[in-house]
Design a protein around this motif. Sequence first.
Motif, PDB file in Angstrom:
ATOM      1  N   ARG A 109       0.998  -1.336   0.102  1.00 31.22           N
ATOM      2  CA  ARG A 109       0.055   0.084  -0.016  1.00 31.22           C
ATOM      3  C   ARG A 109       0.755   1.349  -0.323  1.00 31.22           C
ATOM      4  NH1 ARG A 109      -5.054   0.716   0.711  1.00 31.22           N
ATOM      5  NH2 ARG A 109      -5.400  -1.580   1.864  1.00 31.22           N
ATOM      6  N   THR A 110       1.652   1.383   0.947  1.00 34.70           N
ATOM      7  CA  THR A 110       2.773   2.204   1.310  1.00 34.70           C
ATOM      8  C   THR A 110       3.569   2.603  -0.088  1.00 34.70           C
ATOM      9  OG1 THR A 110       3.510   2.060   3.554  1.00 34.70           O
ATOM     10  CG2 THR A 110       5.011   3.205   1.939  1.00 34.70           C
ATOM     11  N   ALA A 111       3.808   2.232  -1.225  1.00 29.51           N
ATOM     12  CA  ALA A 111       4.835   1.686  -2.523  1.00 29.51           C
ATOM     13  C   ALA A 111       4.155   2.380  -3.965  1.00 29.51           C
ATOM     14  CB  ALA A 111       4.548  -0.046  -2.742  1.00 29.51           C
ATOM     15  N   ASP A 112       2.104   1.673  -3.249  1.00 29.95           N
ATOM     16  CA  ASP A 112       1.605   2.174  -4.334  1.00 29.95           C
ATOM     17  C   ASP A 112       1.266   3.402  -4.237  1.00 29.95           C
ATOM     18  OD1 ASP A 112       1.075  -0.411  -5.323  1.00 29.95           O
ATOM     19  OD2 ASP A 112      -0.776  -0.883  -4.133  1.00 29.95           O
ATOM     20  N   ASP A 113       0.971   4.449  -3.337  1.00 32.00           N
ATOM     21  CA  ASP A 113       0.860   5.806  -2.409  1.00 32.00           C
ATOM     22  C   ASP A 113       2.493   6.350  -2.971  1.00 32.00           C
ATOM     23  OD1 ASP A 113      -0.993   4.187  -1.232  1.00 32.00           O
ATOM     24  OD2 ASP A 113      -0.802   4.729   0.792  1.00 32.00           O
ATOM     25  N   ASP A 114       3.113   5.656  -2.498  1.00 30.32           N
ATOM     26  CA  ASP A 114       4.283   6.821  -3.038  1.00 30.32           C
ATOM     27  C   ASP A 114       4.344   6.965  -4.609  1.00 30.32           C
ATOM     28  OD1 ASP A 114       5.573   6.582  -0.726  1.00 30.32           O
ATOM     29  OD2 ASP A 114       6.630   5.308  -0.249  1.00 30.32           O
ATOM     30  N   LEU A 115       3.589   5.865  -6.118  1.00 30.07           N
ATOM     31  CA  LEU A 115       3.631   6.215  -6.564  1.00 30.07           C
ATOM     32  C   LEU A 115       3.068   7.021  -7.148  1.00 30.07           C
ATOM     33  CD1 LEU A 115       3.706   2.646  -8.677  1.00 30.07           C
ATOM     34  CD2 LEU A 115       6.107   4.187  -8.388  1.00 30.07           C
ATOM     35  N   ILE A 116       2.134   7.152  -6.922  1.00 29.43           N
ATOM     36  CA  ILE A 116       0.863   8.116  -7.187  1.00 29.43           C
ATOM     37  C   ILE A 116       1.058   9.277  -6.281  1.00 29.43           C
ATOM     38  CG2 ILE A 116      -1.677   8.797  -6.630  1.00 29.43           C
ATOM     39  CD1 ILE A 116      -2.168   5.725  -6.464  1.00 29.43           C
TER      40      ILE A 116
END
Length: 121
Positions: A109-116
């Motif tokens: 989830r953190t990686a996804d949030d960082d990508l966004i």
Amino acid sequence: MTGTDLRKFHAGDILFREGDASDIVLRLVSGVVQIQREVGGQAIVLGHVNEGEFIGEMGAIENRPHIATALAETDGVAEVLSVGQFFDRIASDPASALELILRQSARLRTADDDLIRFGLP
């Protein structure tokens, strides 16, 4: 090696380095460990591991070298598990398995949030 083997460490100690073989998994009994990856000669902090959490499990699960370096932020103690012992622990202890799944989900989830947030494709 038994599941009760303990390793003491001190603030500033490297528990393993990016690229090292993933032949053990650690579970923190006490202390805090920073997980970092080197990018362009600079250490990037990926996160922290706290008491009760595993360290090095990703490499063990994938049978690949460690993708990051584990640097002790504080003094502490870690339980040392062989890869086989780690898999046995996860298979026989639902609480450990759930903790592992929740932590991996939080990382994703953190990686996804960082990508966004950073606008990366």
